[in-house]
Motif scaffolding. Structure first.
Motif, mmCIF file in Angstrom:
data_model
loop_
_atom_site.group_PDB
_atom_site.id
_atom_site.type_symbol
_atom_site.label_atom_id
_atom_site.label_comp_id
_atom_site.label_asym_id
_atom_site.label_seq_id
_atom_site.Cartn_x
_atom_site.Cartn_y
_atom_site.Cartn_z
ATOM 1 N N VAL A 1 -54.951 24.231 -22.131
ATOM 2 C CA VAL A 1 -53.867 24.747 -22.963
ATOM 3 C C VAL A 1 -53.711 26.230 -22.654
ATOM 4 O O VAL A 1 -54.653 27.012 -22.808
ATOM 5 N N ILE A 2 -52.538 26.600 -22.182
ATOM 6 C CA ILE A 2 -52.254 27.976 -21.775
ATOM 7 C C ILE A 2 -51.326 28.600 -22.802
ATOM 8 O O ILE A 2 -50.218 28.100 -23.038
ATOM 9 N N THR A 3 -51.762 29.676 -23.425
ATOM 10 C CA THR A 3 -50.957 30.369 -24.428
ATOM 11 C C THR A 3 -50.601 31.761 -23.932
ATOM 12 O O THR A 3 -51.359 32.365 -23.170
ATOM 13 N N PRO A 4 -49.457 32.296 -24.347
ATOM 14 C CA PRO A 4 -49.069 33.643 -23.913
ATOM 15 C C PRO A 4 -50.092 34.691 -24.330
ATOM 16 O O PRO A 4 -50.833 34.506 -25.310
ATOM 17 N N SER A 5 -50.139 35.806 -23.616
ATOM 18 C CA SER A 5 -51.114 36.856 -23.906
ATOM 19 C C SER A 5 -50.915 37.457 -25.292
ATOM 20 O O SER A 5 -51.867 37.928 -25.905
ATOM 21 N N ASN A 6 -49.679 37.426 -25.785
ATOM 22 C CA ASN A 6 -49.398 37.980 -27.122
ATOM 23 C C ASN A 6 -49.313 36.881 -28.177
ATOM 24 O O ASN A 6 -48.670 37.042 -29.212
ATOM 25 N N TYR A 7 -49.965 35.768 -27.902
ATOM 26 C CA TYR A 7 -49.949 34.609 -28.810
ATOM 27 C C TYR A 7 -50.308 35.036 -30.228
ATOM 28 O O TYR A 7 -51.284 35.739 -30.469
ATOM 29 N N ASP A 8 -49.503 34.584 -31.180
ATOM 30 C CA ASP A 8 -49.663 34.964 -32.577
ATOM 31 C C ASP A 8 -49.591 33.711 -33.439
ATOM 32 O O ASP A 8 -48.604 32.979 -33.390
ATOM 33 N N GLU A 9 -50.630 33.456 -34.203
ATOM 34 C CA GLU A 9 -50.673 32.260 -35.049
ATOM 35 C C GLU A 9 -49.536 32.211 -36.060
ATOM 36 O O GLU A 9 -49.199 31.143 -36.576
ATOM 37 N N GLU A 10 -48.940 33.366 -36.354
ATOM 38 C CA GLU A 10 -47.850 33.410 -37.327
ATOM 39 C C GLU A 10 -46.500 33.093 -36.702
ATOM 40 O O GLU A 10 -45.495 32.984 -37.400
ATOM 41 N N SER A 11 -46.473 32.973 -35.381
ATOM 42 C CA SER A 11 -45.231 32.651 -34.683
ATOM 43 C C SER A 11 -45.194 31.155 -34.378
ATOM 44 O O SER A 11 -46.130 30.413 -34.700
ATOM 45 N N PHE B 1 -52.668 38.900 -19.467
ATOM 46 C CA PHE B 1 -52.935 37.576 -18.934
ATOM 47 C C PHE B 1 -52.855 36.549 -20.050
ATOM 48 O O PHE B 1 -53.299 36.790 -21.166
ATOM 49 N N ALA B 2 -52.280 35.424 -19.715
ATOM 50 C CA ALA B 2 -52.256 34.323 -20.665
ATOM 51 C C ALA B 2 -53.683 33.854 -20.935
ATOM 52 O O ALA B 2 -54.591 34.083 -20.136
ATOM 53 N N SER B 3 -53.856 33.218 -22.054
ATOM 54 C CA SER B 3 -55.169 32.677 -22.416
ATOM 55 C C SER B 3 -55.221 31.199 -22.051
ATOM 56 O O SER B 3 -54.257 30.464 -22.274
ATOM 57 N N ASP C 1 -50.143 20.166 -31.985
ATOM 58 C CA ASP C 1 -49.380 20.691 -33.123
ATOM 59 C C ASP C 1 -50.291 21.123 -34.270
ATOM 60 O O ASP C 1 -49.986 22.074 -34.993
ATOM 61 N N ASP C 2 -51.415 20.432 -34.447
ATOM 62 C CA ASP C 2 -52.333 20.769 -35.536
ATOM 63 C C ASP C 2 -53.163 22.021 -35.236
ATOM 64 O O ASP C 2 -53.609 22.707 -36.162
ATOM 65 N N ASN C 3 -53.375 22.307 -33.952
ATOM 66 C CA ASN C 3 -54.304 23.378 -33.589
ATOM 67 C C ASN C 3 -53.655 24.600 -32.948
ATOM 68 O O ASN C 3 -54.341 25.605 -32.717
ATOM 69 N N TYR C 4 -52.371 24.534 -32.677
ATOM 70 C CA TYR C 4 -51.668 25.668 -32.081
ATOM 71 C C TYR C 4 -50.361 25.909 -32.833
ATOM 72 O O TYR C 4 -49.846 25.023 -33.524
ATOM 73 N N ALA C 5 -49.853 27.117 -32.691
ATOM 74 C CA ALA C 5 -48.627 27.513 -33.399
ATOM 75 C C ALA C 5 -47.414 27.028 -32.618
ATOM 76 O O ALA C 5 -46.797 27.775 -31.856
ATOM 77 N N THR C 6 -47.081 25.775 -32.793
ATOM 78 C CA THR C 6 -46.020 25.143 -32.015
ATOM 79 C C THR C 6 -44.747 24.954 -32.836
ATOM 80 O O THR C 6 -44.764 24.986 -34.061
ATOM 81 N N ILE C 7 -43.665 24.709 -32.132
ATOM 82 C CA ILE C 7 -42.448 24.190 -32.750
ATOM 83 C C ILE C 7 -42.613 22.672 -32.740
ATOM 84 O O ILE C 7 -42.394 22.010 -31.726
ATOM 85 N N ALA C 8 -43.044 22.130 -33.851
ATOM 86 C CA ALA C 8 -43.503 20.744 -33.890
ATOM 87 C C ALA C 8 -42.364 19.751 -34.101
ATOM 88 O O ALA C 8 -42.350 18.963 -35.048
ATOM 89 N N LYS C 9 -41.410 19.803 -33.198
ATOM 90 C CA LYS C 9 -40.322 18.827 -33.198
ATOM 91 C C LYS C 9 -39.777 18.741 -31.786
ATOM 92 O O LYS C 9 -40.087 19.584 -30.930
ATOM 93 N N LYS C 10 -38.942 17.751 -31.520
ATOM 94 C CA LYS C 10 -38.544 17.503 -30.141
ATOM 95 C C LYS C 10 -37.789 18.673 -29.524
ATOM 96 O O LYS C 10 -37.877 18.905 -28.316
ATOM 97 N N GLU C 11 -37.068 19.426 -30.347
ATOM 98 C CA GLU C 11 -36.315 20.575 -29.809
ATOM 99 C C GLU C 11 -37.236 21.677 -29.281
ATOM 100 O O GLU C 11 -36.782 22.590 -28.600
#
Length: 275
Positions: free
Chosen positions: A42-52, A21-23, A123-133
């Motif tokens: 904020v819904i994150t995948p179940s395998n959410y990884d801060e390094e990704s 289940f997603a978080s 962007d500051d609190n989650y492992a995002t792709i922090a650009k428009k793409e």
């Protein structure tokens, strides 16, 4: 002849499905612009990884809704975060803000809030792709208008956008949904009713800069304005995906539509990798 135990027993191995289940987090962000706290899910995948790094899709609710509307009415949406490996964010639009920076009410500045306050927080609190793409936005009804309005005006922030049954042309509805509280009456402030509509932002679009996906049911009271938007985009030679199929202004329609829109975004993210 007697069979040995090893000969007599037959072992059958069955692979059981693993249910994940997603978080879902509820976050509160302070808006300096509006001097108040604003909530989002904020819904994150179940395998959410801060390094990704994950792409982010902002899902805007409709008139009279709030930040919980998507998951309360379409709980299966959270499974799509797992399926497409993306983060979903459902910000609160204060019931009826239409996601404008109101020229009338300084306490309703939702374009600034989402683009300059909420997005940096995510962007500051989650492992995002922090650009428009790595960033998309869509929504339903009032949120469909808000998604296109914000994306067209902020093409340096959003790479792709969609709308589901969006109120994309506000001009025919001067007495509806409390819009005059944020724009002034149409009779007194006619320019606001042009400038704060999606239809009034199309001059900012250019070919192949902002992919768009637009859905509206043929039985929806917003169908004609969506058809008008499609025709105008076609006339301006702006590439877009437009789908009109049987359906009304209902959660049954949006629950199906959001699956196609998130697939559209997923394909965009895959074709525009973060590196």
């Amino acid at each position: 002849m007697k069979k040995t135990i090893s000969q007599a027993l037959i072992f059958v191995f069955v692979t059981l499905p693993i249910f994940t289940f997603a978080s879902v987090d509820t976050v509160s962000t302070y808006s300096k612009t509006m001097d108040k706290e604003v909530k989002s899910m904020v819904i994150t995948p179940s395998n959410y990884d801060e390094e990704s790094q994950y792409p982010v899709v902002f899902l805007l609710h409709g008139y009279s809704g709030n930040y919980t509307s998507w998951l309360e009415n379409a709980p299966e949406t959270e499974k799509l975060a797992d399926l497409y490996q993306m983060i979903l964010v459902t910000p609160d639009g204060n019931f009826d803000s239409w996601y404008w920076d109101s020229p009338v009410d300084p306490k309703s500045q939702y374009e600034t809030y989402i683009t300059k306050e909420l997005i940096p927080f995510i962007d500051d609190n989650y492992a995002t792709i922090a650009k428009k793409e790595g960033r998309a936005i869509t929504g339903l009804s009032m949120g469909g208008h808000g998604a296109l309005y914000l994306a067209i005006r902020n093409q340096d922030i959003f790479g792709v956008a969609g709308s589901q049954s969006g109120g994309v042309d506000i001009a025919p509805f001067p007495e509806n949904w409390n819009m005059k509280a944020y724009l002034g009456t149409k009779a007194e402030s006619p320019s606001n009713w042009e400038d704060y509509s999606v239809m009034g932002q199309l001059h900012l679009l250019s070919q192949n800069k902002l992919p768009l996906i637009i859905h509206c049911g043929t039985n929806d009271f917003f169908y004609q304005v969506n058809l008008k938007l499609h025709e105008e985009l076609t006339y301006l030679n702006i590439p877009h995906t437009f789908t009109s199929n049987p359906g009304g202004h209902t959660w049954d329609y949006w629950k199906e539509s959001v699956q196609y829109q998130l697939l559209f975004f997923h394909n965009y993210f895959r074709e525009n990798p973060s590196e």
